[in-house]
Write a protein that holds these residues in place. Structure first.
Motif, mmCIF file in Angstrom:
data_model
loop_
_atom_site.group_PDB
_atom_site.id
_atom_site.type_symbol
_atom_site.label_atom_id
_atom_site.label_comp_id
_atom_site.label_asym_id
_atom_site.label_seq_id
_atom_site.Cartn_x
_atom_site.Cartn_y
_atom_site.Cartn_z
ATOM 1 N N PRO A 217 -102.845 0.875 -3.813
ATOM 2 C CA PRO A 217 -101.912 2.010 -3.680
ATOM 3 C C PRO A 217 -102.131 2.806 -2.400
ATOM 4 C CG PRO A 217 -102.722 1.864 -5.919
ATOM 5 C CD PRO A 217 -103.538 0.893 -5.114
ATOM 6 N N LYS A 218 -103.390 2.924 -1.984
ATOM 7 C CA LYS A 218 -103.696 3.652 -0.744
ATOM 8 C C LYS A 218 -103.233 2.856 0.465
ATOM 9 C CE LYS A 218 -107.685 5.927 -2.893
ATOM 10 N NZ LYS A 218 -107.358 5.470 -4.247
ATOM 11 N N LYS A 221 -99.401 3.165 0.893
ATOM 12 C CA LYS A 221 -98.913 4.424 1.463
ATOM 13 C C LYS A 221 -98.774 4.309 2.978
ATOM 14 C CE LYS A 221 -100.671 7.561 -2.107
ATOM 15 N NZ LYS A 221 -101.634 8.651 -2.442
ATOM 16 N N ASN A 254 -102.183 0.937 -14.618
ATOM 17 C CA ASN A 254 -102.580 2.314 -14.320
ATOM 18 C C ASN A 254 -102.479 2.656 -12.838
ATOM 19 O OD1 ASN A 254 -103.266 2.932 -17.044
ATOM 20 N ND2 ASN A 254 -105.220 1.870 -16.789
ATOM 21 N N LEU A 255 -102.076 1.698 -12.039
ATOM 22 C CA LEU A 255 -101.902 1.987 -10.619
ATOM 23 C C LEU A 255 -100.694 2.890 -10.421
ATOM 24 C CD1 LEU A 255 -102.467 -1.528 -8.955
ATOM 25 C CD2 LEU A 255 -104.136 0.307 -9.256
ATOM 26 N N GLU A 256 -100.820 3.834 -9.503
ATOM 27 C CA GLU A 256 -99.707 4.752 -9.255
ATOM 28 C C GLU A 256 -98.539 4.032 -8.576
ATOM 29 O OE1 GLU A 256 -100.527 7.339 -5.565
ATOM 30 O OE2 GLU A 256 -102.524 7.009 -6.427
ATOM 31 N N LYS A 257 -98.842 2.953 -7.854
ATOM 32 C CA LYS A 257 -97.805 2.119 -7.265
ATOM 33 C C LYS A 257 -98.424 0.776 -6.892
ATOM 34 C CE LYS A 257 -96.424 3.036 -3.104
ATOM 35 N NZ LYS A 257 -95.911 3.704 -1.878
#
Length: 384
Positions: A217-218, A221, A254-257
């Protein structure tokens, strides 16, 4: 010389194998090309004997016994019988095994016995912060007492093994495991897939794959179209449940994206691995623990920018920001930072990749490794 390796992991088509099997195959073929006789003796995957020849390497796969509580005795008996038979026809000079491999081997007169430190039970017990299994610990200590010499694949594995096991002042050499530079080399003919990230290895906790997934996810971004490709066999918990299933059910949701940016390919044939490295923009191996590890040098030899672990032997293989990057494998933030640095800064990635290929060619060639090993074998033969 007649060199005999004891291993159950020699590669066989249709069956997965690990780094030890890859090493033995690579080294065995190289020794045959130098005119030595090489035999490999080990358990088969099934309950029947099978002999085969691999580019001059004589492989003897012995039927696997499944007698509760006594399998070890029957398997050791078969290996000893085969070694004695081979020795009678063509005297064996060197027998080599990994850490536990000599525990129940009966020594033959005139033969020298070598243990190669690939990472044994005591080594990984410390690394994984778990207790010593009494049976395995006993075997390893018994095996070490029988050895006439030792070879460490990294200074790290030597240092951490000797915390628990005695080398008995026996000769010890340092020799990194080689890689096949005729298989792993820069492939400009294969098109790089934009922002593709490759992980190759057993999919298990100690390889850092969970933290790599949590880093995505990081990464996304900064690089929204990045894709993580995971190539490797599954690992199973003591209760038989799949680690990959655990990742898919307990981690990815559970990953935000980004779950759709993470692809599990499962195990692939060894011959296909170079093309997967070649297609990737970045290769990432955030292992919590390695004795040396082959995947990072393989990817480096192909001229790929590599992220490896700053722990264990990582600094022996990669000089940070010179021929690759080292991350904290327990930190998704650190892993993500390294990946983004290489995906975004193309000139830096290209510079690191070129230096990686050069250093891998110098340090991990089969020729250099074969020289180191044959010289060590001969030095043992000369000793009483």
């Amino acid at each position: 010389m007649h060199i005999c390796f004891i291993t159950h992991e020699y590669p066989k088509k249709g069956h997965p194998h690990g780094g030890v099997g890859t090493f033995v195959q690579t080294m065995a073929r190289a020794l045959v090309q130098r005119g030595h006789t090489v035999s490999v003796v080990g358990q088969h995957y099934i309950s029947r004997d099978e002999d085969e020849n691999d580019q001059g390497v004589a492989i003897y796969r012995l039927k696997k016994h499944a007698v509760k509580g006594l399998s070890w005795w029957f398997n050791a008996k078969d290996i000893n019988t085969k070694l004695k038979a081979l020795h009678a026809v063509d005297p064996i000079t060197i027998v080599e095994a990994s850490e536990l491999g000599l525990a129940f081997i009966k020594k033959l007169k005139g033969v020298k016995y070598v243990i190669r430190l690939h990472g044994g039970h005591h080594f990984f017990a410390e690394a994984e912060n778990r207790g010593i299994n009494l049976w395995k610990g006993f075997q390893e200590k018994r095996s070490f007492k029988k050895a006439d010499g030792f070879v460490a694949v990294s200074n790290y594995v030597k240092t951490h093994t000797e915390k628990y096991l005695d080398f008995y002042d026996k000769p010890l050499a340092y020799s990194p495991s080689p890689i096949d530079l005729e298989r792993f080399y820069p492939r400009p003919d294969i098109k790089i897939k934009r922002h593709h990230i490759a992980f190759v290895g057993t999919v298990c906790e100690k390889k850092g794959i969970r933290q790599l997934i949590l880093a995505m996810p990081k990464v996304l971004k900064e690089v929204p179209d990045a894709i993580l490709h995971i190539y490797g066999r599954d690992w199973y918990f003591a209760d038989g449940t799949s680690y990959i299933d655990h990742l898919k059910t307990d981690v990815l949701p559970n990953l935000e994206k980004g779950p759709e940016h993470i692809i599990f390919h499962g195990p692939i044939p060894y011959d296909e691995i170079p093309s997967k490295y070649a297609e990737a923009e970045v290769c990432v191996f955030p292992s919590h623990m390695e004795t040396q590890g082959l995947v990072a040098p393989e990817a480096m030899a192909m001229g790929k920018p590599v992220v490896f672990s700053e722990l264990g032997p990582g600094p022996e293989i990669i000089e940070h920001q010179t021929n690759g990057l080292l991350c904290d494998p327990h930190s998704p933030d650190s892993i993500a930072e390294c990946i983004c640095e290489l995906l975004i800064n193309k000139e830096e990635a290209e510079s690191l990749a070129k230096k990686a290929a050069k250093s891998a060619k110098e340090l991990y060639s089969i020729e250099a490794a074969a020289d180191r090993n044959t010289n060590f074998y001969r030095s043992l033969i000369r000793t009483n």
